[in-house]
Enzyme design. Sequence first.
Site, short mmCIF file in Angstrom:
data_model
loop_
_atom_site.label_atom_id
_atom_site.label_comp_id
_atom_site.label_asym_id
_atom_site.label_seq_id
_atom_site.Cartn_x
_atom_site.Cartn_y
_atom_site.Cartn_z
N CYS A 8 0.87 -1.18 0.00
CA CYS A 8 0.00 0.00 0.00
C CYS A 8 0.91 1.23 0.00
CB CYS A 8 -1.00 -0.02 1.15
SG CYS A 8 -0.30 0.16 2.79
N THR A 9 0.32 2.38 0.16
CA THR A 9 1.10 3.61 0.03
C THR A 9 2.22 3.69 1.07
OG1 THR A 9 -0.82 4.77 -0.86
CG2 THR A 9 0.99 6.13 -0.07
N GLY A 10 1.85 3.70 2.36
CA GLY A 10 2.85 3.97 3.39
C GLY A 10 3.23 2.82 4.28
N ASN A 11 2.70 1.63 3.99
CA ASN A 11 2.98 0.43 4.80
C ASN A 11 2.77 0.72 6.29
OD1 ASN A 11 5.77 -1.70 5.62
ND2 ASN A 11 3.76 -2.38 5.04
N SER A 12 1.62 1.38 6.57
CA SER A 12 1.33 1.70 7.97
C SER A 12 0.05 1.02 8.48
CB SER A 12 1.21 3.22 8.16
OG SER A 12 0.09 3.72 7.45
N CYS A 13 -0.92 0.76 7.59
CA CYS A 13 -2.21 0.20 8.03
C CYS A 13 -2.61 -1.03 7.23
CB CYS A 13 -3.33 1.24 7.89
SG CYS A 13 -3.10 2.76 8.81
N ARG A 14 -3.11 -0.79 6.01
CA ARG A 14 -3.72 -1.87 5.23
C ARG A 14 -2.76 -3.01 4.95
NH1 ARG A 14 -5.74 2.55 1.06
NH2 ARG A 14 -3.75 3.32 1.83
N SER A 15 -1.58 -2.71 4.45
CA SER A 15 -0.65 -3.79 4.12
C SER A 15 -0.14 -4.47 5.38
CB SER A 15 0.51 -3.26 3.28
OG SER A 15 1.17 -2.19 3.93
N SER A 33 5.07 -7.30 3.74
CA SER A 33 4.35 -6.11 3.29
C SER A 33 5.33 -4.98 3.12
CB SER A 33 3.26 -5.72 4.30
OG SER A 33 3.82 -5.26 5.51
N THR A 60 7.60 -3.32 11.08
CA THR A 60 8.18 -2.03 10.72
C THR A 60 7.59 -1.60 9.38
OG1 THR A 60 10.05 -3.15 9.66
CG2 THR A 60 10.35 -2.44 11.95
N ASP A 62 8.16 -0.54 5.87
CA ASP A 62 9.29 -0.77 4.96
C ASP A 62 8.97 -0.34 3.53
OD1 ASP A 62 10.81 -2.09 7.01
OD2 ASP A 62 9.56 -3.86 6.70
N CYS A 79 -4.37 -0.35 -2.57
CA CYS A 79 -4.94 0.97 -2.86
C CYS A 79 -4.48 1.40 -4.25
CB CYS A 79 -4.51 1.99 -1.81
SG CYS A 79 -2.74 2.31 -1.75
N CYS A 86 3.58 1.50 -7.97
CA CYS A 86 4.33 0.27 -7.76
C CYS A 86 5.32 0.07 -8.93
CB CYS A 86 3.33 -0.89 -7.74
SG CYS A 86 3.91 -2.38 -6.99
N ASP A 102 -8.50 4.07 2.92
CA ASP A 102 -7.40 4.26 3.86
C ASP A 102 -7.97 4.62 5.23
OD1 ASP A 102 -5.15 4.90 5.30
OD2 ASP A 102 -4.37 6.34 3.83
#
Length: 132
Positions: A8-15, A33, A60, A62, A79, A86, A102
């Site tokens: 995903c965009t920021g590898n903070s939530c969804r992924s 992820s 983390t 990444d 997303c 990508c 998101d």
Amino acid sequence: MKKIYFICTGNSCRSQMAEGFGKKYLTDFEVRSAGVETHGLNPKAVKVMAEKGIDISDNTSDLIDIDYFNSCDLVVTLCGDARDRCPVIPKNVKHLHWGLMDPAKAEGSEDEILDVFRKVRDEIEIKVKELA
């Protein structure tokens, strides 16, 4: 062992949530992820995953590892931003796109925001289970 990459965009939530469910349900896969950027692990994602008995607190945020990416059997973008930004997915790598909202952009009270996180989490769990 097969390899899967949730992006995903920021590898903070969804992924991150997808990776957590992937490690639980996709036992035939090495699961990772990443993001096209790094935004840090979202504590609300950690909280709602813990409600499902999955601990992602040590994960983390990444950036995409191009060597792993190119060696994957399956890449899942979560997303439109990740799909559009990508790297080019090799022809021998299967690609799925899950256009998920998101949850980090949710507004409202703390409870309302957590409800959005739970809704997205539950959508991801269903989709990961379908892969299994």
